[in-house]
Design an enzyme around this catalytic site. Structure first.
Site, PDB file in Angstrom:
ATOM      1  N   GLY A 146    -126.089  -0.549 -52.266  1.00 18.42           N
ATOM      2  CA  GLY A 146    -126.125   1.110 -52.069  1.00 18.42           C
ATOM      3  C   GLY A 146    -125.127   2.293 -51.920  1.00 18.42           C
ATOM      4  O   GLY A 146    -124.104   1.545 -51.908  1.00 18.42           O
ATOM      5  N   CYS A 147    -125.063   3.739 -52.213  1.00 18.37           N
ATOM      6  CA  CYS A 147    -124.271   4.149 -53.017  1.00 18.37           C
ATOM      7  C   CYS A 147    -123.445   4.312 -51.065  1.00 18.37           C
ATOM      8  O   CYS A 147    -121.845   4.408 -51.397  1.00 18.37           O
ATOM      9  CB  CYS A 147    -124.804   5.832 -53.484  1.00 18.37           C
ATOM     10  SG  CYS A 147    -126.229   6.532 -52.056  1.00 18.37           S
ATOM     11  N   TYR A 148    -123.611   4.820 -50.294  1.00 17.78           N
ATOM     12  CA  TYR A 148    -123.086   5.107 -48.512  1.00 17.78           C
ATOM     13  C   TYR A 148    -122.272   3.463 -48.498  1.00 17.78           C
ATOM     14  O   TYR A 148    -121.433   3.457 -47.884  1.00 17.78           O
ATOM     15  CB  TYR A 148    -124.111   5.915 -47.944  1.00 17.78           C
ATOM     16  CG  TYR A 148    -124.556   6.621 -48.077  1.00 17.78           C
ATOM     17  CD1 TYR A 148    -123.785   7.949 -47.353  1.00 17.78           C
ATOM     18  CD2 TYR A 148    -126.192   7.584 -47.534  1.00 17.78           C
ATOM     19  CE1 TYR A 148    -124.234   8.803 -47.336  1.00 17.78           C
ATOM     20  CE2 TYR A 148    -125.928   8.400 -47.549  1.00 17.78           C
ATOM     21  CZ  TYR A 148    -125.714  10.067 -47.341  1.00 17.78           C
ATOM     22  OH  TYR A 148    -126.026  10.686 -47.015  1.00 17.78           O
ATOM     23  N   ALA A 149    -123.492   2.963 -48.811  1.00 18.89           N
ATOM     24  CA  ALA A 149    -122.073   1.397 -48.204  1.00 18.89           C
ATOM     25  C   ALA A 149    -121.223   1.254 -49.173  1.00 18.89           C
ATOM     26  O   ALA A 149    -119.976   0.951 -48.233  1.00 18.89           O
ATOM     27  CB  ALA A 149    -123.545   0.014 -48.353  1.00 18.89           C
ATOM     28  N   SER A 151    -119.035   3.612 -50.095  1.00 14.21           N
ATOM     29  CA  SER A 151    -118.432   4.389 -49.489  1.00 14.21           C
ATOM     30  C   SER A 151    -117.386   3.745 -48.631  1.00 14.21           C
ATOM     31  O   SER A 151    -116.405   4.005 -48.276  1.00 14.21           O
ATOM     32  CB  SER A 151    -118.372   5.548 -49.613  1.00 14.21           C
ATOM     33  OG  SER A 151    -119.192   5.978 -48.645  1.00 14.21           O
TER      34      SER A 151
END
Length: 338
Positions: A146-149, A151
């Site tokens: 995932g994107c947040y993950a 970062s």
């Protein structure tokens, strides 16, 4: 090379923002050929109808279950890939799934954070290249992070996977701001211009679905975590980008220069992680597959601040998916991404 036939690619869920980004990247990739684009509500339209800047006249088709291509990317809402991926895998296709359907090993965590059941066998290797390169290389089907993950994991991994000088990680308080494209292309009143212009808000505090994959990738879980972790996701009037600020507590003090050098050493062979001397910004990574990391501060009490930025549609989704495809096919992982 004479006689060389490029592997063919199909994208299922190609009309959304991540699917459109994938389409552009695959069209420009020198060693694969885009063969089919599948969409549901947009079937019958061309790519240029939805994304005129691409100039692409390929038509979105309804997915019919037939296996046309060598490689499949799935950019579908959570839950929809569960019925499609097993057939592709059993047919020996190369598969990169961008949803959360196959990320979590812990069935209880999946049920808690995604609100739906699945078979405990519905798990694929977690494909964050900077941590799991060899596992990705040996796999035919992987789950894109995932994107947040992405970062957050890249901002913490060096301190968790390889603690420096006995300074283990005790606590993390993380705030991450995402552009609106992270919510997908479907029209929603709360994401409209009138609601979001000049506005910013937190959402899913303490229960965002990327939380368990963050902990899993860092060698622990949400049920019995090895360090304290709080995560506040926020949405801001940006089209793309994720800006993550992590306030961390280490077991003992480390100087900024020590932490920064440790990060550089940890990511020495990672072409898409840049450890910056100065503060990073979303515009530094927009439309790229880079993750920028900046160690902003450390204090005598062992606290420190780490800031990361990514483009949520590229390193947070489509670009990382292409990076994973490159690794799985034995190409240079930067191919088509620089």
């Amino acid at each position: 090379m004479r006689g060389y036939k490029k592997p063919t690619v199909s994208i299922i869920g190609a009309s959304g923002y991540s699917g459109a980004e994938l389409t552009k990247l695959i069209l420009g990739h020198p060693s694969v050929k885009l063969e089919k684009l599948f969409a549901f509500s947009q079937a019958g339209k061309t790519v240029a109808d939805l994304y005129p800047a691409t100039g692409c006249d390929m038509v979105y088709e309804q997915y019919d279950g037939e296996e046309h291509s060598d490689i499949y990317f799935l950019a579908l809402p959570h839950g929809e890939a569960l019925s499609i991926v097993p057939g592709l895998v059993s047919s020996g296709k190369t598969v990169i799934d961008l949803s959360g359907d196959f990320r979590l090993k812990n069935h209880e965590e999946h049920l808690r954070y995604y609100g739906r059941d699945k078979s405990p066998d519905d798990v694929m290797p977690y494909a964050l290249p900077e941590l799991f390169h060899e596992e990705i290389r040996a796999s035919k089907a992987v789950s894109n992070p995932g994107c947040y993950a992405t970062s957050i994991i890249l901002g913490l991994a060096p301190l968790v996977k390889k603690p420096l000088g006995g300074a283990g990680l005790e606590r993390v308080a993380c705030t991450a701001i995402s552009g609106i494209s992270g919510a997908g292309r479907t029209a929603k009143t709360e994401l409209s211009f009138a609601e979001m212009s000049g506005n910013i808000r937190a959402y899913k505090v303490g229960k965002h679905q990327h939380t368990p994959e963050i902990m899993q990738a860092l060698g622990t879980d949400t049920m019995d975590p090895s360090f304290g972790f709080t995560f506040t996701p926020m949405i801001a009037p940006l089209v793309r980008g994720i800006y993550t600020v992590m306030n961390i507590q280490l077991e003992k003090h480390l100087a900024v220069s020590q932490i920064r050098e440790h990060f550089r050493d940890f990511y020495r062979s990672a072409p898409f992680v840049r450890v910056r001397e100065t503060m990073t910004e979303v515009r530094h990574v927009a439309h790229t597959n880079f993750c920028d990391v900046h160690v902003a501060e450390s204090s005598p009490d062992g606290s420190a601040v780490i800031v990361t930025t990514i483009d949520n549609l590229v390193k947070g989704a489509a670009g990382q998916a292409v990076q994973n495809m490159n690794i799985m096919l034995g190409y240079d992982e930067t191919l088509g991404l620089l």
